[in-house]
Design a protein around this motif. Structure first.
Motif, PDB file in Angstrom:
ATOM      1  N   GLY A   1       0.788  -1.233   0.000  1.00 36.98           N
ATOM      2  CA  GLY A   1       0.000   0.000   0.000  1.00 36.98           C
ATOM      3  C   GLY A   1       0.815   1.276   0.000  1.00 36.98           C
ATOM      4  O   GLY A   1       0.351   2.311   0.484  1.00 36.98           O
ATOM      5  N   GLN A   2       2.052   1.203  -0.507  1.00 38.93           N
ATOM      6  CA  GLN A   2       2.955   2.362  -0.520  1.00 38.93           C
ATOM      7  C   GLN A   2       3.510   2.564  -1.918  1.00 38.93           C
ATOM      8  O   GLN A   2       3.721   1.591  -2.627  1.00 38.93           O
ATOM      9  CB  GLN A   2       4.171   2.081   0.376  1.00 38.93           C
ATOM     10  CG  GLN A   2       3.863   1.872   1.816  1.00 38.93           C
ATOM     11  CD  GLN A   2       3.494   3.161   2.484  1.00 38.93           C
ATOM     12  OE1 GLN A   2       4.115   4.194   2.237  1.00 38.93           O
ATOM     13  NE2 GLN A   2       2.471   3.139   3.297  1.00 38.93           N
ATOM     14  N   PRO A   3       3.813   3.804  -2.286  1.00 42.25           N
ATOM     15  CA  PRO A   3       4.564   3.983  -3.534  1.00 42.25           C
ATOM     16  C   PRO A   3       5.987   3.437  -3.343  1.00 42.25           C
ATOM     17  O   PRO A   3       6.505   3.461  -2.219  1.00 42.25           O
ATOM     18  CB  PRO A   3       4.588   5.503  -3.743  1.00 42.25           C
ATOM     19  CG  PRO A   3       4.136   6.113  -2.474  1.00 42.25           C
ATOM     20  CD  PRO A   3       3.487   5.063  -1.628  1.00 42.25           C
ATOM     21  N   GLU A   4       6.576   2.947  -4.416  1.00 41.88           N
ATOM     22  CA  GLU A   4       7.878   2.282  -4.312  1.00 41.88           C
ATOM     23  C   GLU A   4       8.937   3.171  -3.658  1.00 41.88           C
ATOM     24  O   GLU A   4       9.758   2.693  -2.867  1.00 41.88           O
ATOM     25  CB  GLU A   4       8.345   1.840  -5.704  1.00 41.88           C
ATOM     26  CG  GLU A   4       9.524   0.903  -5.640  1.00 41.88           C
ATOM     27  CD  GLU A   4       9.798   0.193  -6.955  1.00 41.88           C
ATOM     28  OE1 GLU A   4       9.330   0.676  -8.003  1.00 41.88           O
ATOM     29  OE2 GLU A   4      10.480  -0.841  -6.916  1.00 41.88           O
ATOM     30  N   GLU A   5       8.894   4.500  -3.947  1.00 38.21           N
ATOM     31  CA  GLU A   5       9.941   5.380  -3.421  1.00 38.21           C
ATOM     32  C   GLU A   5       9.870   5.565  -1.907  1.00 38.21           C
ATOM     33  O   GLU A   5      10.806   6.053  -1.293  1.00 38.21           O
ATOM     34  CB  GLU A   5       9.947   6.738  -4.149  1.00 38.21           C
ATOM     35  CG  GLU A   5       8.641   7.505  -4.107  1.00 38.21           C
ATOM     36  CD  GLU A   5       7.680   7.151  -5.249  1.00 38.21           C
ATOM     37  OE1 GLU A   5       7.840   6.072  -5.851  1.00 38.21           O
ATOM     38  OE2 GLU A   5       6.759   7.948  -5.506  1.00 38.21           O
ATOM     39  N   LYS A   6       8.769   5.146  -1.285  1.00 39.42           N
ATOM     40  CA  LYS A   6       8.639   5.276   0.169  1.00 39.42           C
ATOM     41  C   LYS A   6       9.225   4.067   0.915  1.00 39.42           C
ATOM     42  O   LYS A   6       9.484   4.129   2.114  1.00 39.42           O
ATOM     43  CB  LYS A   6       7.143   5.379   0.558  1.00 39.42           C
ATOM     44  CG  LYS A   6       6.508   6.717   0.345  1.00 39.42           C
ATOM     45  CD  LYS A   6       6.752   7.658   1.502  1.00 39.42           C
ATOM     46  CE  LYS A   6       5.904   7.278   2.728  1.00 39.42           C
ATOM     47  NZ  LYS A   6       6.128   8.164   3.847  1.00 39.42           N
ATOM     48  N   LEU A   7       9.401   2.948   0.197  1.00 44.40           N
ATOM     49  CA  LEU A   7       9.710   1.691   0.876  1.00 44.40           C
ATOM     50  C   LEU A   7      11.062   1.709   1.599  1.00 44.40           C
ATOM     51  O   LEU A   7      11.182   1.195   2.712  1.00 44.40           O
ATOM     52  CB  LEU A   7       9.636   0.522  -0.115  1.00 44.40           C
ATOM     53  CG  LEU A   7       8.253   0.340  -0.760  1.00 44.40           C
ATOM     54  CD1 LEU A   7       8.277  -0.797  -1.775  1.00 44.40           C
ATOM     55  CD2 LEU A   7       7.186   0.067   0.298  1.00 44.40           C
ATOM     56  N   ALA A   8      12.074   2.345   0.977  1.00 48.88           N
ATOM     57  CA  ALA A   8      13.388   2.415   1.623  1.00 48.88           C
ATOM     58  C   ALA A   8      13.324   3.304   2.862  1.00 48.88           C
ATOM     59  O   ALA A   8      13.950   3.012   3.881  1.00 48.88           O
ATOM     60  CB  ALA A   8      14.422   2.925   0.635  1.00 48.88           C
ATOM     61  N   GLU A   9      12.543   4.380   2.781  1.00 50.57           N
ATOM     62  CA  GLU A   9      12.373   5.279   3.936  1.00 50.57           C
ATOM     63  C   GLU A   9      11.825   4.518   5.137  1.00 50.57           C
ATOM     64  O   GLU A   9      12.126   4.839   6.278  1.00 50.57           O
ATOM     65  CB  GLU A   9      11.349   6.364   3.597  1.00 50.57           C
ATOM     66  CG  GLU A   9      11.926   7.706   3.241  1.00 50.57           C
ATOM     67  CD  GLU A   9      10.818   8.668   2.883  1.00 50.57           C
ATOM     68  OE1 GLU A   9       9.926   8.894   3.714  1.00 50.57           O
ATOM     69  OE2 GLU A   9      10.852   9.190   1.751  1.00 50.57           O
ATOM     70  N   LEU A  10      10.967   3.535   4.851  1.00 44.95           N
ATOM     71  CA  LEU A  10      10.344   2.764   5.929  1.00 44.95           C
ATOM     72  C   LEU A  10      11.223   1.609   6.397  1.00 44.95           C
ATOM     73  O   LEU A  10      10.824   0.816   7.235  1.00 44.95           O
ATOM     74  CB  LEU A  10       8.975   2.246   5.467  1.00 44.95           C
ATOM     75  CG  LEU A  10       7.954   3.352   5.194  1.00 44.95           C
ATOM     76  CD1 LEU A  10       6.783   2.823   4.395  1.00 44.95           C
ATOM     77  CD2 LEU A  10       7.469   3.974   6.491  1.00 44.95           C
ATOM     78  N   GLY A  11      12.423   1.529   5.816  1.00 44.36           N
ATOM     79  CA  GLY A  11      13.401   0.551   6.298  1.00 44.36           C
ATOM     80  C   GLY A  11      13.518  -0.719   5.472  1.00 44.36           C
ATOM     81  O   GLY A  11      14.338  -1.576   5.781  1.00 44.36           O
ATOM     82  N   LEU A  12      12.685  -0.857   4.405  1.00 44.05           N
ATOM     83  CA  LEU A  12      12.806  -2.077   3.593  1.00 44.05           C
ATOM     84  C   LEU A  12      14.033  -1.985   2.680  1.00 44.05           C
ATOM     85  O   LEU A  12      14.485  -0.896   2.346  1.00 44.05           O
ATOM     86  CB  LEU A  12      11.543  -2.305   2.752  1.00 44.05           C
ATOM     87  CG  LEU A  12      10.253  -2.612   3.508  1.00 44.05           C
ATOM     88  CD1 LEU A  12       9.143  -3.002   2.535  1.00 44.05           C
ATOM     89  CD2 LEU A  12      10.432  -3.707   4.546  1.00 44.05           C
ATOM     90  N   GLN A  13      14.533  -3.163   2.302  1.00 41.88           N
ATOM     91  CA  GLN A  13      15.702  -3.222   1.411  1.00 41.88           C
ATOM     92  C   GLN A  13      15.290  -3.773   0.056  1.00 41.88           C
ATOM     93  O   GLN A  13      14.536  -4.743   0.004  1.00 41.88           O
ATOM     94  CB  GLN A  13      16.739  -4.191   1.992  1.00 41.88           C
ATOM     95  CG  GLN A  13      17.627  -3.574   3.033  1.00 41.88           C
ATOM     96  CD  GLN A  13      18.593  -4.601   3.624  1.00 41.88           C
ATOM     97  OE1 GLN A  13      18.483  -5.799   3.385  1.00 41.88           O
ATOM     98  NE2 GLN A  13      19.529  -4.117   4.397  1.00 41.88           N
ATOM     99  N   ASN A  14      15.800  -3.148  -0.987  1.00 42.82           N
ATOM    100  CA  ASN A  14      15.537  -3.670  -2.325  1.00 42.82           C
ATOM    101  C   ASN A  14      16.618  -4.697  -2.660  1.00 42.82           C
ATOM    102  O   ASN A  14      17.809  -4.408  -2.580  1.00 42.82           O
ATOM    103  CB  ASN A  14      15.536  -2.527  -3.346  1.00 42.82           C
ATOM    104  CG  ASN A  14      15.068  -2.999  -4.716  1.00 42.82           C
ATOM    105  OD1 ASN A  14      15.658  -2.665  -5.732  1.00 42.82           O
ATOM    106  ND2 ASN A  14      14.009  -3.777  -4.756  1.00 42.82           N
ATOM    107  N   LYS A  15      16.190  -5.903  -3.005  1.00 47.02           N
ATOM    108  CA  LYS A  15      17.142  -6.976  -3.284  1.00 47.02           C
ATOM    109  C   LYS A  15      16.792  -7.586  -4.635  1.00 47.02           C
ATOM    110  O   LYS A  15      15.644  -7.995  -4.842  1.00 47.02           O
ATOM    111  CB  LYS A  15      17.003  -8.022  -2.170  1.00 47.02           C
ATOM    112  CG  LYS A  15      18.213  -8.856  -1.976  1.00 47.02           C
ATOM    113  CD  LYS A  15      18.113  -9.627  -0.675  1.00 47.02           C
ATOM    114  CE  LYS A  15      19.235 -10.636  -0.583  1.00 47.02           C
ATOM    115  NZ  LYS A  15      19.125 -11.457   0.611  1.00 47.02           N
ATOM    116  N   ILE A  16      17.770  -7.624  -5.527  1.00 41.31           N
ATOM    117  CA  ILE A  16      17.520  -8.236  -6.838  1.00 41.31           C
ATOM    118  C   ILE A  16      18.098  -9.649  -6.805  1.00 41.31           C
ATOM    119  O   ILE A  16      19.295  -9.824  -6.585  1.00 41.31           O
ATOM    120  CB  ILE A  16      18.192  -7.428  -7.980  1.00 41.31           C
ATOM    121  CG1 ILE A  16      17.905  -5.921  -7.856  1.00 41.31           C
ATOM    122  CG2 ILE A  16      17.809  -7.980  -9.355  1.00 41.31           C
ATOM    123  CD1 ILE A  16      16.534  -5.471  -8.244  1.00 41.31           C
ATOM    124  N   VAL A  17      17.232 -10.634  -6.970  1.00 41.70           N
ATOM    125  CA  VAL A  17      17.697 -12.025  -6.988  1.00 41.70           C
ATOM    126  C   VAL A  17      17.267 -12.651  -8.304  1.00 41.70           C
ATOM    127  O   VAL A  17      16.072 -12.726  -8.604  1.00 41.70           O
ATOM    128  CB  VAL A  17      17.102 -12.835  -5.808  1.00 41.70           C
ATOM    129  CG1 VAL A  17      17.668 -14.251  -5.776  1.00 41.70           C
ATOM    130  CG2 VAL A  17      17.347 -12.131  -4.481  1.00 41.70           C
TER     131      VAL A  17
END
Ligand SMILES: [Zn+2]
Length: 286
Positions: free
Chosen positions: A260-276
């Motif tokens: 329920g968030q725009p992608e650009e907010k996710l790092a601010e909320l502490g999530l990590q983007n991981k490409i696997v």
């Protein structure tokens, strides 16, 4: 003589003001690091908190001090845990079974939408606990499906993505891809794993299975905020991202979670983007 006295008073005042300023900056720094330390202590202490001071701090964690957008001095995991702390009854102890589940499936706790209902614990013990939670949900149907239900706000967002481009469910148009019962979660678990697997997860020796199937009571599908899909094009992915849906469980490719968030907010909320293997996941920083 009078002039010398005036000068002395003036310089004393200046010195006093300077001292006060330095001291207060030091204090606020001290306060921040004390809060960080106490957040760590909460984590280490987990649900069994013996130290009264820590206990009070863990249950009344000052939200203003840890709001992710106002304090970017905090690390990713501190920002993420601040979000979790606002939602779970207790913060899982580092290394515990609850902590392992939070690490695997907890990205969902960054959801900020007030209409989204999150569980207060990372897994349900049994059918009746699951039913009690599910009874509080307002569900919505995914269009053109048989029995695919999600929390209404998640279903609405998914239907908006589906209006942009067709996105098929993983296994046709049944309920297994959407909100599940405790029994369905258990059935899937028994298909791939058993009690020995569960013990190994608890001991921290097994994590791979968590991307194939969730242990009993721990699936995001029980919360009505996950859906299994057959996504093959970038256009489909973009439609999902634009509507708050992301892949959050590493290596579980068909599994999508409503954040329920725009992608650009996710790092601010502490999530990590991981490409696997070319797939972009938003995972917890634990
Ligand atoms: Zn799934």
């Amino acid at each position: 003589m009078k002039l010398i006295l005036k000068k002395t008073v003036f310089y004393t005042l200046i010195a006093l003001i300077a001292f006060t300023l330095v001291a207060s900056t030091g204090n606020s720094r001290q306060l921040l690091s004390r809060n960080d330390q106490q957040l760590q202590d909460c984590l280490m202490a987990g649900s069994v908190v013996k130290n009264r001071q820590i206990s009070r701090f863990c249950t009344n964690f000052p939200k203003s001090d840890i709001a992710p957008n106002s304090n970017l001095n905090l690390s990713e995991s501190e920002r993420f845990l601040a979000e979790v702390k606002n939602k779970l009854l207790t913060l899982p102890q580092s290394g515990s079974y609850e902590y392992i589940l939070l690490r695997a499936y907890g990205a969902i706790f960054v959801n900020q939408n007030p209409e989204v209902k999150l569980p207060e614990k990372v897994f349900f013990n049994n059918e009746s606990e699951t039913k009690a939670f599910q009874a509080t949900l307002t569900l919505g149907k995914v269009k053109n499906t048989n029995k695919c239900y999600l929390q209404k706000v998640a279903a609405d967002a998914f239907n908006r993505a589906k209006a942009q481009v067709e996105i098929p469910l993983k296994s046709g148009y049944g309920a297994g891809d959407c909100a599940r019962t405790f029994g369905t979660n258990l059935k899937f678990w028994r298909k791939y794993a058993n009690n020995i697997t569960l013990d190994r997860i608890r001991q921290g020796k097994e994590t791979k299975i968590l991307s194939t199937v969730a242990p009993p009571g721990a699936s995001q599908h029980l919360w009505g905020l996950a859906i299994d899909l057959r996504v093959s094009t970038l256009i489909q992915k973009q439609a999902l991202y634009q509507n708050g849906w992301f892949q959050t469980v590493e290596n579980d490719i068909p599994h999508w979670t409503y954040l329920g968030q725009p992608e650009e907010k996710l790092a601010e909320l502490g999530l990590q983007n991981k490409i696997v293997r070319g797939v972009s996941y938003w995972v917890t920083p634990l």
